[in-house]
Design a protein around this motif. Structure first.
Motif, PDB file in Angstrom:
ATOM      1  N   GLU A   9       0.829  -1.207   0.000  1.00 45.24           N
ATOM      2  CA  GLU A   9       0.000   0.000   0.000  1.00 45.24           C
ATOM      3  C   GLU A   9       0.868   1.265   0.000  1.00 45.24           C
ATOM      4  OE1 GLU A   9      -3.090   0.000  -0.677  1.00 45.24           O
ATOM      5  OE2 GLU A   9      -3.464  -2.128  -0.411  1.00 45.24           O
ATOM      6  N   VAL A  10       1.986   1.238   0.708  1.00 51.74           N
ATOM      7  CA  VAL A  10       2.914   2.374   0.671  1.00 51.74           C
ATOM      8  C   VAL A  10       3.414   2.563  -0.757  1.00 51.74           C
ATOM      9  CG1 VAL A  10       5.187   3.200   1.425  1.00 51.74           C
ATOM     10  CG2 VAL A  10       3.591   2.254   3.102  1.00 51.74           C
ATOM     11  N   GLY A  11       3.655   1.460  -1.453  1.00 49.79           N
ATOM     12  CA  GLY A  11       4.044   1.546  -2.866  1.00 49.79           C
ATOM     13  C   GLY A  11       2.973   2.205  -3.708  1.00 49.79           C
ATOM     14  N   GLU A  12       1.715   1.927  -3.406  1.00 48.87           N
ATOM     15  CA  GLU A  12       0.622   2.568  -4.147  1.00 48.87           C
ATOM     16  C   GLU A  12       0.559   4.066  -3.851  1.00 48.87           C
ATOM     17  OE1 GLU A  12      -3.104   0.446  -3.987  1.00 48.87           O
ATOM     18  OE2 GLU A  12      -2.097  -1.483  -4.229  1.00 48.87           O
ATOM     19  N   VAL A  13       0.882   4.463  -2.618  1.00 46.48           N
ATOM     20  CA  VAL A  13       0.958   5.897  -2.303  1.00 46.48           C
ATOM     21  C   VAL A  13       2.097   6.517  -3.107  1.00 46.48           C
ATOM     22  CG1 VAL A  13       1.449   7.611  -0.509  1.00 46.48           C
ATOM     23  CG2 VAL A  13      -0.027   5.659   0.013  1.00 46.48           C
ATOM     24  N   ALA A  14       3.246   5.853  -3.113  1.00 47.83           N
ATOM     25  CA  ALA A  14       4.410   6.367  -3.847  1.00 47.83           C
ATOM     26  C   ALA A  14       4.099   6.510  -5.336  1.00 47.83           C
ATOM     27  CB  ALA A  14       5.610   5.445  -3.644  1.00 47.83           C
ATOM     28  N   GLU A  15       3.346   5.580  -5.872  1.00 45.50           N
ATOM     29  CA  GLU A  15       2.983   5.630  -7.294  1.00 45.50           C
ATOM     30  C   GLU A  15       2.179   6.889  -7.622  1.00 45.50           C
ATOM     31  OE1 GLU A  15       1.042   2.613 -10.629  1.00 45.50           O
ATOM     32  OE2 GLU A  15       0.798   2.180  -8.490  1.00 45.50           O
ATOM     33  N   LEU A  16       1.354   7.342  -6.681  1.00 51.96           N
ATOM     34  CA  LEU A  16       0.567   8.552  -6.915  1.00 51.96           C
ATOM     35  C   LEU A  16       1.451   9.796  -7.014  1.00 51.96           C
ATOM     36  CD1 LEU A  16      -2.435   7.884  -4.510  1.00 51.96           C
ATOM     37  CD2 LEU A  16      -2.382   7.625  -7.002  1.00 51.96           C
ATOM     38  N   PHE A  17       2.601   9.762  -6.352  1.00 53.06           N
ATOM     39  CA  PHE A  17       3.529  10.897  -6.371  1.00 53.06           C
ATOM     40  C   PHE A  17       4.584  10.775  -7.469  1.00 53.06           C
ATOM     41  CE2 PHE A  17       1.708  11.304  -2.209  1.00 53.06           C
ATOM     42  CZ  PHE A  17       1.738  12.658  -1.930  1.00 53.06           C
ATOM     43  N   LYS A  34       5.696  13.383 -10.454  1.00 51.02           N
ATOM     44  CA  LYS A  34       5.082  14.694 -10.222  1.00 51.02           C
ATOM     45  C   LYS A  34       6.110  15.748  -9.823  1.00 51.02           C
ATOM     46  CE  LYS A  34       0.352  13.443  -9.130  1.00 51.02           C
ATOM     47  NZ  LYS A  34      -0.350  14.183 -10.160  1.00 51.02           N
ATOM     48  N   GLY A  35       7.362  15.359  -9.590  1.00 49.44           N
ATOM     49  CA  GLY A  35       8.343  16.313  -9.098  1.00 49.44           C
ATOM     50  C   GLY A  35       7.985  16.725  -7.688  1.00 49.44           C
ATOM     51  N   GLU A  36       8.459  17.897  -7.282  1.00 53.06           N
ATOM     52  CA  GLU A  36       8.122  18.390  -5.944  1.00 53.06           C
ATOM     53  C   GLU A  36       6.628  18.715  -5.900  1.00 53.06           C
ATOM     54  OE1 GLU A  36       9.918  18.485  -3.121  1.00 53.06           O
ATOM     55  OE2 GLU A  36      11.453  17.454  -4.301  1.00 53.06           O
ATOM     56  N   VAL A  37       6.013  18.364  -4.803  1.00 55.47           N
ATOM     57  CA  VAL A  37       4.584  18.587  -4.626  1.00 55.47           C
ATOM     58  C   VAL A  37       4.397  19.543  -3.448  1.00 55.47           C
ATOM     59  CG1 VAL A  37       2.390  17.468  -4.084  1.00 55.47           C
ATOM     60  CG2 VAL A  37       4.045  16.308  -5.557  1.00 55.47           C
ATOM     61  N   ALA A  38       3.669  20.612  -3.645  1.00 58.26           N
ATOM     62  CA  ALA A  38       3.456  21.609  -2.597  1.00 58.26           C
ATOM     63  C   ALA A  38       2.523  21.066  -1.515  1.00 58.26           C
ATOM     64  CB  ALA A  38       2.860  22.876  -3.199  1.00 58.26           C
ATOM     65  N   GLU A  39       2.750  21.535  -0.306  1.00 51.06           N
ATOM     66  CA  GLU A  39       1.886  21.173   0.813  1.00 51.06           C
ATOM     67  C   GLU A  39       0.453  21.549   0.487  1.00 51.06           C
ATOM     68  OE1 GLU A  39       1.304  22.263   5.518  1.00 51.06           O
ATOM     69  OE2 GLU A  39       3.305  22.462   4.635  1.00 51.06           O
ATOM     70  N   GLY A  40      -0.455  20.652   0.805  1.00 50.19           N
ATOM     71  CA  GLY A  40      -1.865  20.891   0.515  1.00 50.19           C
ATOM     72  C   GLY A  40      -2.282  20.413  -0.871  1.00 50.19           C
ATOM     73  N   LEU A  41      -1.307  19.997  -1.675  1.00 51.89           N
ATOM     74  CA  LEU A  41      -1.554  19.451  -3.016  1.00 51.89           C
ATOM     75  C   LEU A  41      -2.412  20.375  -3.880  1.00 51.89           C
ATOM     76  CD1 LEU A  41      -2.305  15.785  -1.891  1.00 51.89           C
ATOM     77  CD2 LEU A  41      -0.079  16.839  -2.351  1.00 51.89           C
ATOM     78  N   PRO A  42      -2.041  21.652  -4.009  1.00 51.63           N
ATOM     79  CA  PRO A  42      -2.893  22.596  -4.746  1.00 51.63           C
ATOM     80  C   PRO A  42      -3.074  22.264  -6.221  1.00 51.63           C
ATOM     81  CG  PRO A  42      -0.739  23.562  -4.305  1.00 51.63           C
ATOM     82  CD  PRO A  42      -0.803  22.272  -3.534  1.00 51.63           C
ATOM     83  N   ASP A  43      -2.150  21.524  -6.814  1.00 56.52           N
ATOM     84  CA  ASP A  43      -2.250  21.199  -8.240  1.00 56.52           C
ATOM     85  C   ASP A  43      -2.921  19.855  -8.506  1.00 56.52           C
ATOM     86  OD1 ASP A  43      -0.937  23.600  -8.818  1.00 56.52           O
ATOM     87  OD2 ASP A  43       1.035  22.654  -8.637  1.00 56.52           O
ATOM     88  N   TRP A  44      -3.391  19.189  -7.456  1.00 57.26           N
ATOM     89  CA  TRP A  44      -4.012  17.880  -7.619  1.00 57.26           C
ATOM     90  C   TRP A  44      -5.512  18.029  -7.854  1.00 57.26           C
ATOM     91  CZ3 TRP A  44      -2.002  12.995  -4.906  1.00 57.26           C
ATOM     92  CH2 TRP A  44      -0.606  12.941  -4.953  1.00 57.26           C
ATOM     93  N   THR A  45      -6.072  17.113  -8.633  1.00 56.86           N
ATOM     94  CA  THR A  45      -7.517  17.092  -8.844  1.00 56.86           C
ATOM     95  C   THR A  45      -8.199  16.441  -7.638  1.00 56.86           C
ATOM     96  OG1 THR A  45      -7.530  14.892  -9.865  1.00 56.86           O
ATOM     97  CG2 THR A  45      -7.150  16.794 -11.342  1.00 56.86           C
ATOM     98  N   GLU A  46      -9.491  16.614  -7.533  1.00 59.44           N
ATOM     99  CA  GLU A  46     -10.248  15.968  -6.457  1.00 59.44           C
ATOM    100  C   GLU A  46     -10.125  14.454  -6.558  1.00 59.44           C
ATOM    101  OE1 GLU A  46     -11.714  16.595  -3.449  1.00 59.44           O
ATOM    102  OE2 GLU A  46     -10.696  18.472  -3.888  1.00 59.44           O
ATOM    103  N   THR A  47     -10.109  13.931  -7.772  1.00 57.43           N
ATOM    104  CA  THR A  47      -9.972  12.484  -7.978  1.00 57.43           C
ATOM    105  C   THR A  47      -8.624  12.003  -7.450  1.00 57.43           C
ATOM    106  OG1 THR A  47     -11.419  12.574  -9.913  1.00 57.43           O
ATOM    107  CG2 THR A  47      -9.979  10.648  -9.720  1.00 57.43           C
TER     108      THR A  47
END
Length: 161
Positions: free
Chosen positions: A78-86, A89-102
């Protein structure tokens, strides 16, 4: 239950929060100059999650499969599945402002899977997670005194006395 942004959970009214953020109203305290910290909702507790998962597992007669090793490997998956989502994407800002609701909802699902397996693994290993966290935080405070490590990411063994 989904986590909150902390306004209601901390007892701060919407108006007071907006005033603090916008600089309206009374003079701001030093605390209000910091961004509002994210907070989790108060329910369910870790014990509630343990109980829900235990009931879920019992209803399906899955305890025969839920031994510590199997739970650990499932959690790592499951941790691997979390890693796959990132991934990619490069650096991801806190709060994930560029992510879709999905994308956010998928992350919530995968992080929930990790937490559920962690809690069940702790149960099977008889580790009281809330108490273990308290002991670990006390140890971390000794290893990383704020006055010595302020603003540094070094490991505790690298600090000079």
């Amino acid at each position: 239950m989904m986590a909150t942004n902390g306004k209601d959970a901390c007892g701060v009214s919407e108006e007071a929060h907006t005033a603090a953020v916008n600089g309206d109203g009374a003079e701001a305290s030093p605390q209000s100059k910091r961004p509002q910290r994210f907070t989790f909702s108060s329910e369910p507790s870790i014990e509630d999650i343990r109980r829900m998962q235990a009931d879920f597992t019992d209803e399906r007669d899955w305890n025969q499969f839920h031994q510590p090793r199997n739970l650990l490997l499932a959690m790592v998956g499951e941790v691997g599945e979390v890693a796959e989502l990132f991934q990619w994407k490069g650096e991801v800002a806190e709060g994930l402002p560029d992510w879709t609701e999905t994308e956010r909802e998928q992350l919530a699902h995968e992080l929930s899977d990790v937490l559920i397996y962690l809690v069940e693994l702790a149960e099977k290993c008889r580790v009281d997670l809330p108490q273990a966290v308290l002991r670990k935080m006390a140890l971390n405070r000794l290893k990383y005194p704020a006055s010595k490590v302020q603003g540094s990411a070094k490991k505790y063994t690298e600090y000079k006395d």
